[in-house]
Every structure is written in structure tokens, then in C-alpha cells.
Design an enzyme around this catalytic site. Structure first.
Site, PDB file in Angstrom:
ATOM      1  N   SER A  13       0.813  -1.226   0.000  1.00  0.00           N
ATOM      2  CA  SER A  13       0.000   0.000   0.000  1.00  0.00           C
ATOM      3  C   SER A  13       0.839   1.266   0.000  1.00  0.00           C
ATOM      4  CB  SER A  13      -0.948   0.008   1.202  1.00  0.00           C
ATOM      5  OG  SER A  13      -0.240   0.031   2.420  1.00  0.00           O
ATOM      6  N   GLU A 101       2.208  -0.421  10.093  1.00  0.00           N
ATOM      7  CA  GLU A 101       2.633  -1.780   9.741  1.00  0.00           C
ATOM      8  C   GLU A 101       2.696  -2.683  10.974  1.00  0.00           C
ATOM      9  OE1 GLU A 101       2.822  -2.348   6.643  1.00  0.00           O
ATOM     10  OE2 GLU A 101       2.951  -0.317   5.855  1.00  0.00           O
TER      11      GLU A 101
END
Length: 215
Positions: A13, A101
Site C-alpha cells: 500500500s 505496519e
């Protein structure tokens, strides 16, 4: 802050939703890794009860132990974007990325390659990259493409539909460079587009079956 520039390599992403405070960026690739939808997403593209699937970067030798269902076992090149972060904001961006993350990813340092006149060369040494190692709790491993496509097509999370994540990623990777092919990603895209068409066709048949209203 470190004395050397903070460079982070995006392969998922981060390609279509870059980190903040980017000073410069360059497309490049990794060698000896695979990008696979082998990571459960409980917090972005799915839920704890129905996790979606997002990509992770895996050492090729590790993936070989988990890739029984992989239709493309010989690929080991991953294209993405290396972002150099404005040093003034390094701490802020590190914190942002660590949070973004957080679902099973570990930071590693990797060399980023490019090709000039048909010759490969390292364009950036020791870029940072978030890697989903096989021992992280969200790692799901290899799944048959059709089952994986069905999971992605149906999954939705706080960040939106799982299939939109895949579509954005496929479009972005395709635009990185003439050589930025990803067989696994593009094969999944083809399957999801087929599911979209089938849904549209079924909806159209349903509307036709209703016929005109008769008083």
C-alpha cells in the site's frame, strides 16, 4: 535521527499511499524475495473475525517452505518504490510507519536495484522495509489462487474493501517500469475482475427477471 538518510521501500500500500514527508523517490526492485498475499489483515482490509489478505515480502528461501499452492514458484523479483524521507521528520515518519505496519511486520534493511542499459545495479544500499516473516502471527502462507481471490473479493475492513487494495496495487505496480511485472498479483487481479463481471451479470439477470410492473 540517523546520520544517513532514512529510506523506506514500499511494495504494498505504500506504493499507492506513500508515507508523509517524502523528500524524493525512485522506482526499483528487490532480488531474492517474493511479494505474496500471505498476510492476514485484521485491522485494515478485514476484521479479527473475518481477516482479509494483504501482501507481505518474504525471503525466497523461506517462501519455498510455504509455497505448496503457489502457481509462480520461480519468481524472486519485487518492484516497488524507495522513498527518502525529509530528515526533519524522520522520527515522526518512523512512528507513523511502525503503527501502520503493526500487524505482524518486522523492519529489515535491503538493497534496492535498478536496470540501466540492460545492466542491474544497486541504486540504494540498506533501505528499510517492513517484512512479514513466516513466524509472525498474521502469516497465513500459500493459498490456492481461486480461494485467495474469493477471500479478497469478499473481505472488507476499516480501510475499505480488500479488492480495492489489490486493484490499486496492481495498477500502481504496472506503472512503475516496463519490466515491473508480478504474475501472482496480476493473476489475482484477473480472477477478481471475473468475480466483478459475474456479480454484474447476475444483477442484470435479476433485474430482467423482475420484468415490468403490471397493474
Amino acid at each position: 535521527m540517523s546520520s544517513s538518510p532514512f529510506v523506506v521501500f514500499g511494495y504494498g500500500s505504500l506504493i499507492f499511499k506513500p508515507p508523509p514527508h517524502v523528500h524524493s523517490q525512485v522506482s526499483g526492485f528487490l532480488k531474492g524475495y517474493v511479494r505474496r498475499f500471505a498476510q492476514k489483515s485484521h485491522d485494515h482490509r478485514g476484521t479479527p473475525e473475518n481477516p482479509g489478505r494483504v501482501v507481505t515480502l518474504i525471503h525466497k528461501e523461506d517462501w519455498d517452505r510455504f509455497s505448496g499452492s503457489d502457481a509462480f514458484p520461480d519468481e524472486d523479483i519485487v518492484w516497488g518504490i524507495a522513498y527518502t524521507i525529509d530528515p526533519v521528520y524522520e522520527v515522526e515518519v518512523r512512528d507513523y510507519l511502525d503503527y501502520r505496519e503493526k500487524d505482524g511486520y518486522t523492519m529489515e534493511t535491503l538493497d534496492i536495484y535498478t536496470t540501466e542499459n540492460g545492466v542491474e545495479k544497486v541504486v540504494i544500499h540498506d533501505a528499510y522495509c517492513y517484512v512479514g516473516r513466516p513466524d509472525n502471527p498474521s502469516f497465513i502462507g500459500s493459498e490456492p489462487l481461486d480461494a485467495l481471490a474469493d477471500r479478497i473479493w469478499h473481505s472488507v475492513g476499516p480501510s475499505g474493501r480488500n479488492k480495492d487494495y489489490l486493484y490499486h496495487l496492481a495498477d500502481s505496480v504496472r506503472k512503475l517500469a516496463p519490466a515491473s511485472h508480478d504474475s501472482h498479483l496480476f493473476a489475482l487481479e484477473t480472477r477478481l475482475r471475473k468475480l466483478d463481471r459475474e456479480e454484474r451479470d447476475n444483477s442484470a439477470r435479476g433485474r430482467e427477471g423482475q420484468g415490468p410492473n403490471v397493474l
